[in-house]
Design a protein around this motif. Sequence first.
Motif, PDB file in Angstrom:
ATOM      1  N   SER A  97      12.291  26.310  70.745  1.00  0.00           N
ATOM      2  CA  SER A  97      11.405  25.532  71.500  1.00  0.00           C
ATOM      3  C   SER A  97      10.409  26.090  72.573  1.00  0.00           C
ATOM      4  O   SER A  97      10.581  27.371  73.155  1.00  0.00           O
ATOM      5  N   TRP A  98       9.110  25.370  72.754  1.00  0.00           N
ATOM      6  CA  TRP A  98       8.155  25.978  73.650  1.00  0.00           C
ATOM      7  C   TRP A  98       7.570  24.814  74.509  1.00  0.00           C
ATOM      8  O   TRP A  98       7.258  23.774  73.879  1.00  0.00           O
ATOM      9  N   ILE A  99       7.695  25.067  75.672  1.00  0.00           N
ATOM     10  CA  ILE A  99       6.945  23.871  76.475  1.00  0.00           C
ATOM     11  C   ILE A  99       5.901  24.801  77.403  1.00  0.00           C
ATOM     12  O   ILE A  99       6.274  25.608  77.997  1.00  0.00           O
ATOM     13  N   PRO A 100       4.732  24.050  77.257  1.00  0.00           N
ATOM     14  CA  PRO A 100       3.612  24.913  78.260  1.00  0.00           C
ATOM     15  C   PRO A 100       3.735  24.174  79.569  1.00  0.00           C
ATOM     16  O   PRO A 100       4.100  22.814  79.766  1.00  0.00           O
ATOM     17  N   SER A 101       3.235  24.731  80.740  1.00  0.00           N
ATOM     18  CA  SER A 101       2.831  23.890  81.800  1.00  0.00           C
ATOM     19  C   SER A 101       1.400  23.133  81.386  1.00  0.00           C
ATOM     20  O   SER A 101       0.514  23.761  80.892  1.00  0.00           O
ATOM     21  N   TYR A 102       1.565  22.105  81.952  1.00  0.00           N
ATOM     22  CA  TYR A 102       0.127  21.516  81.905  1.00  0.00           C
ATOM     23  C   TYR A 102       0.003  20.637  83.354  1.00  0.00           C
ATOM     24  O   TYR A 102       0.836  20.320  83.782  1.00  0.00           O
ATOM     25  N   GLY A 103      -1.328  20.513  83.837  1.00  0.00           N
ATOM     26  CA  GLY A 103      -1.588  20.201  84.890  1.00  0.00           C
ATOM     27  C   GLY A 103      -3.227  20.201  85.244  1.00  0.00           C
ATOM     28  O   GLY A 103      -3.799  20.667  84.463  1.00  0.00           O
ATOM     29  N   PRO A 104      -3.609  19.720  86.396  1.00  0.00           N
ATOM     30  CA  PRO A 104      -4.788  19.728  86.485  1.00  0.00           C
ATOM     31  C   PRO A 104      -5.370  21.225  86.906  1.00  0.00           C
ATOM     32  O   PRO A 104      -5.943  21.593  87.888  1.00  0.00           O
ATOM     33  N   GLU A 105      -5.275  22.023  85.856  1.00  0.00           N
ATOM     34  CA  GLU A 105      -5.372  23.574  86.089  1.00  0.00           C
ATOM     35  C   GLU A 105      -6.848  23.874  86.117  1.00  0.00           C
ATOM     36  O   GLU A 105      -7.690  23.275  85.463  1.00  0.00           O
TER      37      GLU A 105
ATOM     38  N   ARG B 220      -9.833  27.030  85.842  1.00  0.00           N
ATOM     39  CA  ARG B 220     -10.001  28.474  84.994  1.00  0.00           C
ATOM     40  C   ARG B 220      -9.593  29.546  86.288  1.00  0.00           C
ATOM     41  O   ARG B 220      -9.983  29.493  87.419  1.00  0.00           O
ATOM     42  N   GLY B 221      -8.840  30.482  85.835  1.00  0.00           N
ATOM     43  CA  GLY B 221      -8.367  31.517  86.842  1.00  0.00           C
ATOM     44  C   GLY B 221      -7.177  30.919  87.577  1.00  0.00           C
ATOM     45  O   GLY B 221      -6.361  31.874  88.243  1.00  0.00           O
ATOM     46  N   GLY B 222      -6.690  29.820  87.403  1.00  0.00           N
ATOM     47  CA  GLY B 222      -5.555  29.294  87.929  1.00  0.00           C
ATOM     48  C   GLY B 222      -4.240  29.880  87.176  1.00  0.00           C
ATOM     49  O   GLY B 222      -4.446  30.562  85.889  1.00  0.00           O
ATOM     50  N   THR B 223      -2.861  29.419  87.387  1.00  0.00           N
ATOM     51  CA  THR B 223      -1.788  30.058  86.698  1.00  0.00           C
ATOM     52  C   THR B 223      -1.596  29.081  85.579  1.00  0.00           C
ATOM     53  O   THR B 223      -1.620  27.750  85.683  1.00  0.00           O
ATOM     54  N   ALA B 224      -0.792  29.892  84.653  1.00  0.00           N
ATOM     55  CA  ALA B 224      -0.130  29.053  83.323  1.00  0.00           C
ATOM     56  C   ALA B 224       0.935  29.668  82.930  1.00  0.00           C
ATOM     57  O   ALA B 224       0.978  30.751  83.297  1.00  0.00           O
ATOM     58  N   ASN B 225       1.844  28.894  82.778  1.00  0.00           N
ATOM     59  CA  ASN B 225       3.101  29.319  82.165  1.00  0.00           C
ATOM     60  C   ASN B 225       3.613  28.394  80.839  1.00  0.00           C
ATOM     61  O   ASN B 225       3.254  27.380  80.788  1.00  0.00           O
ATOM     62  N   CYS B 226       4.419  29.326  80.329  1.00  0.00           N
ATOM     63  CA  CYS B 226       5.427  28.354  79.086  1.00  0.00           C
ATOM     64  C   CYS B 226       6.732  29.013  79.140  1.00  0.00           C
ATOM     65  O   CYS B 226       6.879  29.880  79.651  1.00  0.00           O
ATOM     66  N   MET B 227       7.608  27.862  78.648  1.00  0.00           N
ATOM     67  CA  MET B 227       9.027  28.236  78.649  1.00  0.00           C
ATOM     68  C   MET B 227       9.267  28.184  76.998  1.00  0.00           C
ATOM     69  O   MET B 227       9.016  27.458  76.399  1.00  0.00           O
ATOM     70  N   VAL B 228      10.181  29.557  76.731  1.00  0.00           N
ATOM     71  CA  VAL B 228      10.359  29.493  75.382  1.00  0.00           C
ATOM     72  C   VAL B 228      11.959  29.726  75.172  1.00  0.00           C
ATOM     73  O   VAL B 228      12.631  30.188  76.100  1.00  0.00           O
ATOM     74  N   VAL B 229      12.735  28.826  74.310  1.00  0.00           N
ATOM     75  CA  VAL B 229      13.908  29.231  73.937  1.00  0.00           C
ATOM     76  C   VAL B 229      14.233  29.472  72.657  1.00  0.00           C
ATOM     77  O   VAL B 229      13.540  28.799  71.901  1.00  0.00           O
ATOM     78  N   VAL B 230      14.976  30.465  72.505  1.00  0.00           N
ATOM     79  CA  VAL B 230      15.180  30.953  71.026  1.00  0.00           C
ATOM     80  C   VAL B 230      16.627  31.369  70.995  1.00  0.00           C
ATOM     81  O   VAL B 230      17.479  31.857  71.811  1.00  0.00           O
ATOM     82  N   SER B 231      17.262  30.456  69.980  1.00  0.00           N
ATOM     83  CA  SER B 231      18.800  30.548  69.990  1.00  0.00           C
ATOM     84  C   SER B 231      19.537  30.258  68.624  1.00  0.00           C
ATOM     85  O   SER B 231      19.011  29.705  67.644  1.00  0.00           O
TER      86      SER B 231
END
Lengths: 359, 179
Positions: free
Chosen positions: B34-42, B44-55
Amino acid sequence: MGEKMLMKGNEAIGEAAIKAGCRFFFGYPITPQNELPEYMSRRLPEVGGVFLQAESEVAAINMVYGASCAGGRVMTSSSSPGISLKQEGISYLAGSELPAVIVNIVRGGPGLGGIQPAQSDYFQATRGGGHGDYRTLVYAPSTIQEMVDLVMMAFDKADAYRNPVLVLGDGILGQMMEPVEFPDEPPPEPLAKPWATTGAEGRPPNIISSIILDPELLDKHNWHLMEKYEQIRKKETRWEIYDPYEAEIFLVAYGTMARVARAAIEAAHSRGIDCGLVRPITLWPFPERAFDELADRARAYLSVEMSTGQMVDDVKIAAAGRAPVYFYGRAGGVVPSPAEIVKKIELIFEEIKGGSKRA
Amino acid sequence: MTYQVIMAGFGGQGVMLMGTLLAYAGMLEGKFVSWIPSYGPEMRGGTANCMVVVSDVEVASPVVTEPNCVIVMNRPSLDKFERVLLPDGLLIINSSLISKEAERSDIRVLRVPCNDEAMAVGSAKVANMVALGAYLAATGAVSFESVEKSLKKALPERRHDLIPMNMEALRRGASYVNR
């Protein structure tokens, strides 16, 4: 089944709708569901369909009404504030007995709220939502694959019962990517719609309306609708019981929260407390029968929600006083963590002591 | 085995793509992902992240609250995510842009100069692949071959000429493990 693809929830909903024969989409942008209309705007013209970005949510839902009157398979989507705007139209669809699929990728409210995932539209979704005595079938998928399967089914059920069907997701399910597969075979021919307004050639005109001014007739119409909802209750209620440890404490959760609940169940197990999960797949009709099945065994229920407590009311009705019902939730876009849920489970365990904690 | 990773950086560093490639490669190996992105009122130059699970087993919660690895590509991400890492977890720091050391002593830290290595193979844009290479070499979550296959799927055909550079970046990242 076709090849496995890694797809965003919002896009998977779009592809599922097209695979189910949906050829009309009317919507208005709002985060976190924008990838869905974006996908439809690209894909629908390829299959001879119509994508239209309306000037507002109110316009979009009334376009849905129009396309449905004409017999089309039609969908709209939005997120919480936008779904509120669509409620008048959804009530009209229900009153006029028109099929449509409506997707709500829920975000935190009330008001403009935020854009992060929430489950705070449960009341709105399960109690009709708009004015008048009506219900909508509400599907609550918890994986992207299930979202695909339920969206495809939603179109068939909407046609079969001539009623709007809601698919309730949340920001995570909309934004998340997971592997999905779509069936290879074309969808079955949609039901004939002899009631649709298709030109009245060689037949008397069909009239579709929700206005019935004679109270006696409107009373009768309402009871006719209620009869239909009773059929839905009997035939369409869906749920899953996850019970690997033959537990006495059952979590109740749907959608994304059901996934987090499963992680919490594993964490609690490793700390010596066994729990199970009741996962409603239809929120309306609510799976009261699941609670009848567990009545002999369940010593407590814990409703876990991304809200301040909405489904917990249905859990209380379903438990019918046979076991205490607890609640844990976070609102506004905060997702309860497995650790928070385990803490609550431990408190409940203390309260009902004499339970099944293993040595 | 369940790999739960948070990848974070500023917009444009390719953290979303890095996560997508990992999830894609996992899927190609028949794993649950599974893969989830952070999403928000970001911005340019702001932070971004994603969460990945491999199982190897069905992904229970796709929301990663206790990651066993965190990859940080810029300083704000280090400040935000070092503390959520599980004890004994792996922290990969992009040392090209982050001079600060990790504060915790109960974790494994791998400092990789991702931007410098990326520049050395031809483009700062593959700094994400350097980080991913280090992650894969340290954990074995998926194979390099699967990532290469994923690149073929993720990149449009006219960009396939960039695959060798991406693979070289992966190998450079991997070389920082156990040296």
